[in-house]
Design a protein around this motif. Sequence first.
Motif, PDB file in Angstrom:
ATOM      1  N   ARG A  45      59.749  26.555  43.868  1.00 14.70           N
ATOM      2  CA  ARG A  45      60.848  27.496  43.576  1.00 14.70           C
ATOM      3  C   ARG A  45      61.736  26.289  42.840  1.00 14.70           C
ATOM      4  NH1 ARG A  45      64.729  32.061  44.072  1.00 14.70           N
ATOM      5  NH2 ARG A  45      66.010  32.094  42.400  1.00 14.70           N
ATOM      6  N   ILE A  46      61.717  27.209  41.486  1.00 18.42           N
ATOM      7  CA  ILE A  46      62.429  25.994  40.328  1.00 18.42           C
ATOM      8  C   ILE A  46      64.343  26.267  40.713  1.00 18.42           C
ATOM      9  CG2 ILE A  46      63.055  25.625  37.837  1.00 18.42           C
ATOM     10  CD1 ILE A  46      59.683  25.259  38.475  1.00 18.42           C
ATOM     11  N   VAL A  47      64.857  25.157  40.987  1.00 18.91           N
ATOM     12  CA  VAL A  47      65.919  25.112  41.453  1.00 18.91           C
ATOM     13  C   VAL A  47      67.185  25.216  40.317  1.00 18.91           C
ATOM     14  CG1 VAL A  47      67.187  24.133  43.051  1.00 18.91           C
ATOM     15  CG2 VAL A  47      65.089  24.051  43.595  1.00 18.91           C
ATOM     16  N   LYS A  48      66.604  24.131  39.766  1.00 21.04           N
ATOM     17  CA  LYS A  48      68.181  23.617  38.726  1.00 21.04           C
ATOM     18  C   LYS A  48      67.488  23.348  37.663  1.00 21.04           C
ATOM     19  CE  LYS A  48      72.192  22.861  37.670  1.00 21.04           C
ATOM     20  NZ  LYS A  48      72.785  22.918  36.257  1.00 21.04           N
ATOM     21  N   VAL A  49      67.797  23.374  36.447  1.00 22.06           N
ATOM     22  CA  VAL A  49      67.577  23.687  35.014  1.00 22.06           C
ATOM     23  C   VAL A  49      68.943  23.265  34.188  1.00 22.06           C
ATOM     24  CG1 VAL A  49      66.470  24.081  33.099  1.00 22.06           C
ATOM     25  CG2 VAL A  49      65.341  24.470  34.484  1.00 22.06           C
ATOM     26  N   LEU A  50      68.243  21.667  33.828  1.00 16.14           N
ATOM     27  CA  LEU A  50      69.792  21.055  32.794  1.00 16.14           C
ATOM     28  C   LEU A  50      69.007  20.979  31.447  1.00 16.14           C
ATOM     29  CD1 LEU A  50      71.878  20.108  31.684  1.00 16.14           C
ATOM     30  CD2 LEU A  50      71.792  18.114  32.781  1.00 16.14           C
ATOM     31  N   GLY A  51      69.748  22.025  30.443  1.00 19.15           N
ATOM     32  CA  GLY A  51      68.727  22.236  29.189  1.00 19.15           C
ATOM     33  C   GLY A  51      70.239  21.465  28.156  1.00 19.15           C
ATOM     34  N   MET A  52      69.839  20.612  27.021  1.00 16.68           N
ATOM     35  CA  MET A  52      70.718  19.735  26.214  1.00 16.68           C
ATOM     36  C   MET A  52      70.033  20.519  25.309  1.00 16.68           C
ATOM     37  SD  MET A  52      71.474  16.821  28.318  1.00 16.68           S
ATOM     38  CE  MET A  52      69.750  16.698  29.295  1.00 16.68           C
ATOM     39  N   VAL A  53      71.031  21.586  24.178  1.00 13.44           N
ATOM     40  CA  VAL A  53      70.468  21.020  22.248  1.00 13.44           C
ATOM     41  C   VAL A  53      71.617  20.493  21.525  1.00 13.44           C
ATOM     42  CG1 VAL A  53      70.255  23.176  21.153  1.00 13.44           C
ATOM     43  CG2 VAL A  53      70.264  24.137  23.608  1.00 13.44           C
ATOM     44  N   ASN A  54      70.606  19.761  20.783  1.00 14.96           N
ATOM     45  CA  ASN A  54      70.590  18.918  19.730  1.00 14.96           C
ATOM     46  C   ASN A  54      71.369  19.852  18.477  1.00 14.96           C
ATOM     47  OD1 ASN A  54      71.726  17.036  17.826  1.00 14.96           O
ATOM     48  ND2 ASN A  54      69.460  15.851  17.257  1.00 14.96           N
ATOM     49  N   CYS A  55      73.026  19.469  18.685  1.00 14.79           N
ATOM     50  CA  CYS A  55      73.202  20.980  17.707  1.00 14.79           C
ATOM     51  C   CYS A  55      74.694  20.528  17.455  1.00 14.79           C
ATOM     52  CB  CYS A  55      73.554  22.236  18.481  1.00 14.79           C
ATOM     53  SG  CYS A  55      75.198  22.118  19.920  1.00 14.79           S
ATOM     54  N   THR A  56      75.530  21.030  16.214  1.00 10.11           N
ATOM     55  CA  THR A  56      76.665  20.995  15.751  1.00 10.11           C
ATOM     56  C   THR A  56      78.006  21.505  16.807  1.00 10.11           C
ATOM     57  OG1 THR A  56      77.097  23.109  14.331  1.00 10.11           O
ATOM     58  CG2 THR A  56      75.665  20.601  13.437  1.00 10.11           C
ATOM     59  N   PRO A  57      78.857  20.230  16.591  1.00  8.45           N
ATOM     60  CA  PRO A  57      80.180  21.433  17.273  1.00  8.45           C
ATOM     61  C   PRO A  57      80.469  22.995  17.411  1.00  8.45           C
ATOM     62  CG  PRO A  57      80.915  19.480  16.495  1.00  8.45           C
ATOM     63  CD  PRO A  57      79.726  19.407  15.482  1.00  8.45           C
ATOM     64  N   ASP A  58      79.785  23.250  16.410  1.00  5.87           N
ATOM     65  CA  ASP A  58      80.427  25.134  15.707  1.00  5.87           C
ATOM     66  C   ASP A  58      79.385  25.761  16.822  1.00  5.87           C
ATOM     67  OD1 ASP A  58      78.338  23.996  14.343  1.00  5.87           O
ATOM     68  OD2 ASP A  58      79.685  25.590  12.589  1.00  5.87           O
ATOM     69  N   PHE A  59      77.910  25.006  16.715  1.00  4.78           N
ATOM     70  CA  PHE A  59      77.068  25.870  17.767  1.00  4.78           C
ATOM     71  C   PHE A  59      77.335  26.915  18.600  1.00  4.78           C
ATOM     72  CE2 PHE A  59      72.880  26.465  19.321  1.00  4.78           C
ATOM     73  CZ  PHE A  59      72.119  27.584  18.465  1.00  4.78           C
ATOM     74  N   GLY A  60      76.897  27.502  19.280  1.00  6.08           N
ATOM     75  CA  GLY A  60      77.312  28.282  20.116  1.00  6.08           C
ATOM     76  C   GLY A  60      75.854  29.087  20.615  1.00  6.08           C
ATOM     77  N   ASN A  61      75.260  28.957  20.641  1.00  8.12           N
ATOM     78  CA  ASN A  61      73.647  29.681  20.638  1.00  8.12           C
ATOM     79  C   ASN A  61      72.775  28.804  22.071  1.00  8.12           C
ATOM     80  OD1 ASN A  61      74.893  31.054  18.248  1.00  8.12           O
ATOM     81  ND2 ASN A  61      73.729  32.508  19.755  1.00  8.12           N
ATOM     82  N   GLN A  62      74.109  27.833  22.857  1.00  8.94           N
ATOM     83  CA  GLN A  62      72.561  27.211  23.322  1.00  8.94           C
ATOM     84  C   GLN A  62      71.549  27.988  24.344  1.00  8.94           C
ATOM     85  OE1 GLN A  62      75.694  26.548  22.592  1.00  8.94           O
ATOM     86  NE2 GLN A  62      76.227  24.259  22.324  1.00  8.94           N
ATOM     87  N   PRO A  63      72.370  28.808  25.325  1.00  7.39           N
ATOM     88  CA  PRO A  63      71.555  29.885  25.717  1.00  7.39           C
ATOM     89  C   PRO A  63      70.408  30.304  25.161  1.00  7.39           C
ATOM     90  CG  PRO A  63      73.832  29.987  26.593  1.00  7.39           C
ATOM     91  CD  PRO A  63      73.594  29.299  24.951  1.00  7.39           C
ATOM     92  N   GLU A  64      70.084  30.790  24.568  1.00  4.30           N
ATOM     93  CA  GLU A  64      69.170  31.256  23.445  1.00  4.30           C
ATOM     94  C   GLU A  64      67.816  30.425  23.235  1.00  4.30           C
ATOM     95  OE1 GLU A  64      72.551  32.093  22.960  1.00  4.30           O
ATOM     96  OE2 GLU A  64      72.661  34.212  23.199  1.00  4.30           O
ATOM     97  N   VAL A  65      68.402  29.144  23.791  1.00  5.08           N
ATOM     98  CA  VAL A  65      67.538  27.809  22.709  1.00  5.08           C
ATOM     99  C   VAL A  65      66.773  27.376  24.029  1.00  5.08           C
ATOM    100  CG1 VAL A  65      67.162  26.088  22.379  1.00  5.08           C
ATOM    101  CG2 VAL A  65      68.301  27.336  21.093  1.00  5.08           C
ATOM    102  N   ILE A  66      67.497  27.381  24.927  1.00  2.19           N
ATOM    103  CA  ILE A  66      67.513  26.980  26.656  1.00  2.19           C
ATOM    104  C   ILE A  66      66.233  28.298  27.119  1.00  2.19           C
ATOM    105  CG2 ILE A  66      67.513  26.262  28.790  1.00  2.19           C
ATOM    106  CD1 ILE A  66      67.857  24.111  26.051  1.00  2.19           C
ATOM    107  N   ASN A  67      66.614  29.003  27.070  1.00  2.00           N
ATOM    108  CA  ASN A  67      65.901  30.579  27.428  1.00  2.00           C
ATOM    109  C   ASN A  67      64.337  30.404  27.053  1.00  2.00           C
ATOM    110  OD1 ASN A  67      67.731  31.976  29.044  1.00  2.00           O
ATOM    111  ND2 ASN A  67      68.048  33.875  26.725  1.00  2.00           N
TER     112      ASN A  67
END
Length: 190
Positions: A126-148
Amino acid sequence: MKNLILTLVLSALFFGCQSVHDHPHEDQPIEQEELYSYDVEEKITSIGIALSKPGAPVANYVNAVRTGNLIFMAGKGPNLPEGGYVTGKVGVDLTVEEGYEAAKLVAAAQLSALKAEIGDLNKVVRIVKVLGMVNCTPDFGNQPEVINGFSDTMVEIFGERGKHARAAVGMGSLPRNIAVEIEMIVEVQE
């Protein structure tokens, strides 16, 4: 005292004390359950991912740490096939779609490092847990779409076993200005 001994003996018999003969000898291999109806590594190749030998860590850490049947994978960035990394801030220098593709590159890097650790990716339970970090500006809100990009790749390869718990967060910066960095925890057969 006699009653205590009798109780212990009866309890042992009642709860099924096993003899040494009930267990395989240590030198005999234990049959592993087949987890997939297909070869995971062939699946990886068929979707266009080329696994490579992972690079040595750039600081004082290791690519993976195993404890029991869990593998904790160090964060990886989006390695380009021709060398270097995908760099820049998503939402400024890169589109969400380019960030998604960068996260897919991290999937290849993590799978390469995992294979180096366990030898055979068919052992992934199983892939149990993922931590995805996105290099972005403070007003960027689409981190989930990137880490998808990473998550979709894990599910495409491992099916239901690729679905995982996840956090997708924004960072003011990442090492060497990489666009994304992703860590994962994986359960494997022993």
